[in-house]
Write an enzyme that holds these catalytic residues in place. Structure first.
Site, mmCIF file in Angstrom:
data_model
loop_
_atom_site.group_PDB
_atom_site.id
_atom_site.type_symbol
_atom_site.label_atom_id
_atom_site.label_comp_id
_atom_site.label_asym_id
_atom_site.label_seq_id
_atom_site.Cartn_x
_atom_site.Cartn_y
_atom_site.Cartn_z
ATOM 1 C CG HIS A 121 -0.315 0.201 2.534
ATOM 2 N ND1 HIS A 121 -0.085 1.453 3.081
ATOM 3 C CD2 HIS A 121 0.134 -0.682 3.449
ATOM 4 C CE1 HIS A 121 0.477 1.319 4.271
ATOM 5 N NE2 HIS A 121 0.624 0.035 4.523
ATOM 6 C CG ASP B 85 3.154 1.476 7.684
ATOM 7 O OD1 ASP B 85 2.736 0.648 6.854
ATOM 8 O OD2 ASP B 85 2.503 1.830 8.686
ATOM 9 C CD GLU C 26 -2.407 -1.500 5.916
ATOM 10 O OE1 GLU C 26 -2.277 -2.385 6.790
ATOM 11 O OE2 GLU C 26 -1.996 -0.319 6.073
ATOM 12 C CD GLU C 27 -1.187 2.932 7.440
ATOM 13 O OE1 GLU C 27 -1.703 2.510 8.494
ATOM 14 O OE2 GLU C 27 0.013 2.800 7.189
ATOM 15 C CD GLU D 94 2.007 -3.316 6.252
ATOM 16 O OE1 GLU D 94 2.878 -2.579 6.749
ATOM 17 O OE2 GLU D 94 0.832 -2.951 6.078
ATOM 18 C CG HIS E 235 1.145 4.660 12.054
ATOM 19 N ND1 HIS E 235 -0.072 4.077 12.399
ATOM 20 C CD2 HIS E 235 1.475 4.134 10.850
ATOM 21 C CE1 HIS E 235 -0.439 3.236 11.447
ATOM 22 N NE2 HIS E 235 0.492 3.260 10.503
#
Length: 413
Positions: A110, A139, A173-174, A198, A381
């Site tokens: 993603h 990510d 995806e998140e 990932e 994140h």
């Protein structure tokens, strides 16, 4: 590539930070290709990291795809744009290479991030002697670039001993992949195996289990009133919400099992008004579906026990991904990956974490799945997000050889 050049290349990887654990015996042809690809791989990574593409930023997603799609078409892939299944999300891309072998392989990555537009201007892609940094660098843009580069290596080496390799690059995806759920369900059922790019966990692991994820929303309705003149006539929704959030005290906030954490909190919009509406979001991660039923039931039961009279409490949920449980099919793929990694004199470990992913959907459909195949990273994140440069070439070697092996001999569904 002769033995001396292999040794020199391995020495270069070691200097970047990787630590050989056993005698190296890499496939010289694949290792040379992975090593030679490094400059272009990192240049491509820089390009797409320096494009804001937070979930819901359809324009940003389109800009990233505009960089990646020509790379895929250049190696003969058939590329299709798949519109998002939910309005407001970026379109997805499905690229396919057709071969002459047996295995039908699905790779999922993603390009959406958790960062808002403008983040790149504040902290664009940069590297130091050990790490690369930037929004989404690990990510999961590092993994997506790894997948595109692995397909290029297969093309350049004329490796076609697979039935098909499909690369899904998705854009939501998140938030649980709401824009691709139907597409993912179709693709995983068509595949013999799913590989997910990932990021790998430190120090150098693939992911063999993941928690499932979901959100619980608590909504409290009260009654507005002047906070100075007649506060007694109000019914404070914020105060009741605080009371309801106390349910969290019964559940862990960290660890390998069930966790529940408060993530958003909203109440009121005027400093002199008793708020009549308050909401909170609880992020829940579970190892089994039954654990989610337990925590949802706890919040629903507590909602009936209000502290502030005449307030009402609603509890709703938004599911995301189911858990990826430990299972024999994933363990077998992980063992195969570990053997390949040993080619480089490196030790691959197996781990799990609370970050959910599409691999859980593959496993639920009965398709063997292996996750965490991207470069190792951390600080996800957050402004600390990084990618370990020492793992870029080894992880590319791993994915490329895994594609070759699985293409020739796919796992049984």
């Amino acid at each position: 590539m002769d033995r001396k050049r292999v040794s020199l290349a391995l020495a270069a990887v070691t200097m970047l930070g990787a630590t050989p654990a056993i005698a190296a015996r890499p496939d010289a042809r694949i290792f040379k290709a992975a090593t030679d690809a490094r400059p272009a791989q990192l240049a491509l990574l820089e390009k797409i990291v320096n494009i804001d593409s937070g979930t819901g930023d359809a324009a940003g997603a389109a800009k990233v795809m505009a960089v990646l799609v020509p790379e895929l078409k250049a190696i003969g892939a058939t590329v299709e744009t798949s519109p998002a299944e939910v309005a407001g999300l970026g379109d997805n891309v499905v690229a396919r290479l057709m071969g002459k072998g047996k295995g039908r392989i699905l790779i999922i990555g993603h390009i959406d991030t958790v960062f808002p537009a403008g983040t790149v201007a504040q902290r664009p892609y940069r590297i130091d002697d050990k790490r690369a940094y930037g929004p989404g660098v690990s990510d999961e843009k590092g993994g997506v670039v790894e997948a595109v580069t692995a397909l290029k290596i297969l093309h350049d080496l004329k490796e076609t001993n697979y039935a098909s390799i499909t690369l899904l690059i998705e854009t939501s995806e998140e938030t649980g992949s709401p824009g691709t759920r139907k597409l993912i369900d179709k693709l995983v059922r068509e595949a013999d195996v799913e590989l997910n790019v990932e990021p790998g966990d430190a120090p150098d692991a693939v992911t063999v289990w993941r928690k499932g994820s979901a959100s619980i929303k608590i909504t409290v309705h009260g009654k507005a009133a002047h906070a100075g003149v007649e506060p007694q006539n109000g019914r404070n929704a914020a105060a009741e919400l605080i009371h309801q959030i106390a349910t969290l005290n019964s559940f862990p906030k960290s660890g390998d099992g069930l966790t529940a954490n408060l993530t958003t909190l909203r109440a009121g919009d005027r400093v002199n008004v008793i708020p009549d509406l308050a909401t909170a979001d609880i992020n829940v991660r579970v190892r089994t579906p039954e654990q989610f039923d337990t925590i949802l039931g706890a919040f629903q039961a507590f909602a009936k026990k209000t502290l502030i009279p005449d307030t009402t409490v609603e509890v709703s949920t938004t599911p995301s991904f189911p858990p990826l449980p430990t299972n024999p099919a994933t363990d077998k793929l992980a063992a195969q990956a570990k053997t390949i990694y040993a080619d480089l004199g490196l030790t691959l470990t197996m781990a799990g974490n609370g970050g959910a992913s599409e691999s859980a959907l593959a496993a639920a459909a009965g398709t063997p799945a292996l996750d965490g195949l991207g470069p190792v990273g951390g600080g996800f994140h957050s402004v600390r997000e990084y990618l370990e440069l020492s793992t870029v070439t080894p992880r590319l070697y791993l994915l490329t050889k895994l594609l070759i092996q699985l293409g020739a001999t796919p796992p049984a569904r």
